[in-house]
Write a protein that holds these residues in place. Structure first.
Motif, PDB file in Angstrom:
ATOM      1  N   TYR A  72       0.847  -1.186   0.000  1.00  0.00           N
ATOM      2  CA  TYR A  72       0.000   0.000   0.000  1.00  0.00           C
ATOM      3  C   TYR A  72       0.885   1.239   0.000  1.00  0.00           C
ATOM      4  N   GLU A  73       0.534   2.204  -0.843  1.00  0.00           N
ATOM      5  CA  GLU A  73       1.371   3.390  -0.992  1.00  0.00           C
ATOM      6  C   GLU A  73       0.524   4.655  -1.022  1.00  0.00           C
ATOM      7  N   LEU A  74       1.151   5.744  -0.574  1.00  0.00           N
ATOM      8  CA  LEU A  74       0.502   7.052  -0.536  1.00  0.00           C
ATOM      9  C   LEU A  74       1.381   8.042  -1.286  1.00  0.00           C
ATOM     10  N   GLU A  75       0.752   8.897  -2.066  1.00  0.00           N
ATOM     11  CA  GLU A  75       1.500   9.874  -2.851  1.00  0.00           C
ATOM     12  C   GLU A  75       2.157  10.898  -1.930  1.00  0.00           C
ATOM     13  N   THR A  76       3.403  11.252  -2.246  1.00  0.00           N
ATOM     14  CA  THR A  76       4.128  12.263  -1.466  1.00  0.00           C
ATOM     15  C   THR A  76       3.894  13.636  -2.098  1.00  0.00           C
TER      16      THR A  76
END
Length: 199
Positions: A72-76
């Motif tokens: 799972y990833e979140l935009e920086t």
């Protein structure tokens, strides 16, 4: 549209039902991640069901060593750059800011589709002997397995899958070391080799 036959009298509708005919053209069923408790060797896969001429079924598998196949990833703040986050953080994040991708270090990709006829249960054979089925293409030994089934139907015909079974066992060895002897031979004359395996 609803038209009362006697509009002078008071009336009301409590409920009504609408039924369609035919089948959904495309549907997907993905199992939960199946946990076998320890790494196992996956042997064969078999199923029972009906497949009409105009319908298709695509069955695929994937295996892994972690309980979740996703990262799972979140935009920086930097465009098109993402950082890993937990599943809980992912569920709280906005749809446009988050993404998932396969954990390739711990999970295999979906296998090629299995041939329907090769995995179809042969009722003429003893069920407990497992002489039927198709070999599982996903790598092992692994602790986790997931199955995806894709149904393609027509208005008049749809496939039916009654059950799906997986044969597995504990691995005979977790690691195998092997060597071949001799290392150097005459290239013209026939030679005898010794192949030694140490589990």
């Amino acid at each position: 549209t609803f038209r009362p036959l006697n509009p002078i009298r008071n009336w009301e509708i409590a409920e009504f039902q609408v039924f369609g005919s035919g089948h959904v053209q495309r549907s997907v069923f993905t199992t939960a991640v199946l946990d076998f408790g320890e790494p196992v060797v996956f042997s064969t896969l078999r199923w029972r069901g009906d497949l009409p001429d105009d319908a298709r079924v695509s069955i695929r598998t994937r295996t892994g060593s972690s309980p979740d196949p996703n990262i799972y990833e979140l935009e920086t703040d930097i465009p098109d750059e993402f950082r890993p986050i937990s599943r809980e953080e992912f569920q709280r994040a906005g749809f446009s800011e988050r993404r998932t991708r396969l954990d390739e270090a711990n999970w295999s990709f979906w296998s090629s589709p299995y041939e329907w006829e090769s995995g179809l249960r042969d009722t003429s054979l003893a069920e407990h002997l497992w002489q039927d089925g198709t070999p599982i293409l996903s790598p092992g030994p692994n602790r986790y397995l997931q199955v995806k089934i894709l149904f393609h139907s027509t208005q008049a015909q749809a496939a039916r899958l009654q059950d799906l079974e997986i044969q597995f066992s504990r691995p005979a060895a977790e690691r195998v070391v092997a060597e071949i002897w001799p290392l150097d031979v005459d290239r013209i004359e026939p030679s005898t080799f010794t192949y030694s395996v140490l589990p």
